[in-house]
Design an enzyme around this catalytic site. Structure first.
Site, mmCIF file in Angstrom:
data_model
loop_
_atom_site.group_PDB
_atom_site.id
_atom_site.type_symbol
_atom_site.label_atom_id
_atom_site.label_comp_id
_atom_site.label_asym_id
_atom_site.label_seq_id
_atom_site.Cartn_x
_atom_site.Cartn_y
_atom_site.Cartn_z
ATOM 1 N N GLY A 1 0.804 -1.222 0.000
ATOM 2 C CA GLY A 1 0.000 0.000 0.000
ATOM 3 C C GLY A 1 0.831 1.263 0.000
ATOM 4 N N TYR B 1 -4.094 -18.732 4.342
ATOM 5 C CA TYR B 1 -3.952 -17.435 3.666
ATOM 6 C C TYR B 1 -4.355 -17.558 2.201
ATOM 7 C CZ TYR B 1 -1.599 -13.197 1.925
ATOM 8 O OH TYR B 1 -1.310 -11.986 1.335
#
Length: 325
Positions: free
Chosen positions: A17, A137
């Site tokens: 990000g 995950y």
């Protein structure tokens, strides 16, 4: 996207990000929305819905995730499957309800079967058993890819997904118990150099083959795709997504040797170095994982940063940034 478009980055403080945020700013995007975890808990469906209803972002980068290495994934599988699935579902659904023009979902190449044919094509998704050390995950990430694809089909949304290979870069997590192999090695070799220790202990036997992508290159790729492509451009029989990688691989042992050469570069003239001891009782993970990036290259994008250049950038960031935990 236009430079004035309202863009929300979910997970703007993480490795991915923060790289996307830097890339957008470098391209003069001026209307970027961010929220810290304290300001917006993405596990809270109502809070996410209220945020989207109030802010009405036009474009969304979904980079928020609960991540970690083999040790963390093996120890806390419930956290990895629950948190990643809920974060993804909350953000994607809120984006749909509030008319987001385009969403970019960041996944991982761990979605592919452990023994998938190499290099791994997008069509390999769900064709075999997953790697047990990170299947929780992976299942969460697969679910979010499939959700985006299903929304595109049923609701006419424009939700894209990318599957980046192993990442490293600025602001990585160097905490030894929860980090990935790349930052963990940087910290281990640095601490050995600083303390004068002549041995570094590493997991596995060093034989697995891995591909590593500089996070700044990933950010460049996803911004390029958001600017120029739509979900239908990424469409495959298994979903609306594309691999992002370099198409190049090395063994974990070769990675360790290259990192060591960079870390010890400034003292090499003194003859200082260290030796590596491999603990073969620890898991290796998937024996080989190389992306097939043919489709991405055909879409007009290729990675730019070499592994050694990227290691130098990451190590300099480790030395001078607020990243050591």
């Amino acid at each position: 996207m236009h430079t004035s478009s309202k863009i929300y980055i979910a997970g703007h403080r993480g490795l991915v990000g923060s790289a996307i945020l830097r890339s957008l700013k470098e391209k003069d995007y001026t209307n970027i929305i961010t929220r810290t975890h304290a300001e917006l808990d993405l596990l809270n469906q109502k809070a996410v819905n209220d945020f989207f209803a109030q802010e009405k972002p036009e474009y969304v980068f979904l980079a928020a995730a609960h991540v970690g290495g083999i040790g963390a994934n093996s120890t806390y599988p419930a956290d990895f499957i629950y948190q990643n699935m809920v974060i993804g579902f909350n953000v994607v659904e809120a984006a749909r309800v509030n008319g987001v023009k385009k969403l970019m979902n960041l996944g991982s190449t761990c979605i592919y079967p452990k023994m998938a044919p190499q290099p791994i094509k997008e069509e390999s998704l769900l064709t075999g058993a997953l790697e047990p050390t990170n299947d929780a995950y992976a299942l969460a990430k697969i679910s979010v890819i499939k959700l985006c694809t299903a929304y595109n089909k049923q609701h006419g949304t424009n939700f894209l997904s990318v599957m980046p290979t192993n990442l490293y870069g600025l602001g990585d997590n160097y905490e030894l118990q929860g980090s990935h192999v790349f930052p963990a090695m940087i910290r281990k070799f640095h601490e050995a150099k600083a303390s004068g220790e002549d041995v570094v202990h590493l997991w596995g036997d060093g034989s697995p083959l891995r591909e590593f992508l500089f996070a700044g290159d990933l950010a460049d790729a996803v911004v390029y795709l958001m600017e120029n492509k739509n979900a239908e451009d990424l469409r495959t029989p298994t979903g609306d997504f594309v691999n992002v990688g370099t198409g190049k691989e090395c063994t974990i042992k070769e990675l360790a040797e290259t990192i060591a050469s960079v870390v010890y570069e400034d003292v090499a003239s003194e003859g200082r170095t260290c030796r590596m001891e491999w603990d073969s009782t620890k898991p290796n993970g998937t024996p080989r994982k190389l992306c097939d990036v043919t489709r991405l290259n055909a879409l007009g994008w290729k990675a730019k940063t070499s592994l050694k250049e990227g290691i130098r950038i990451a190590y300099d960031d480790f030395l001078h940034g607020d990243v050591r935990k």
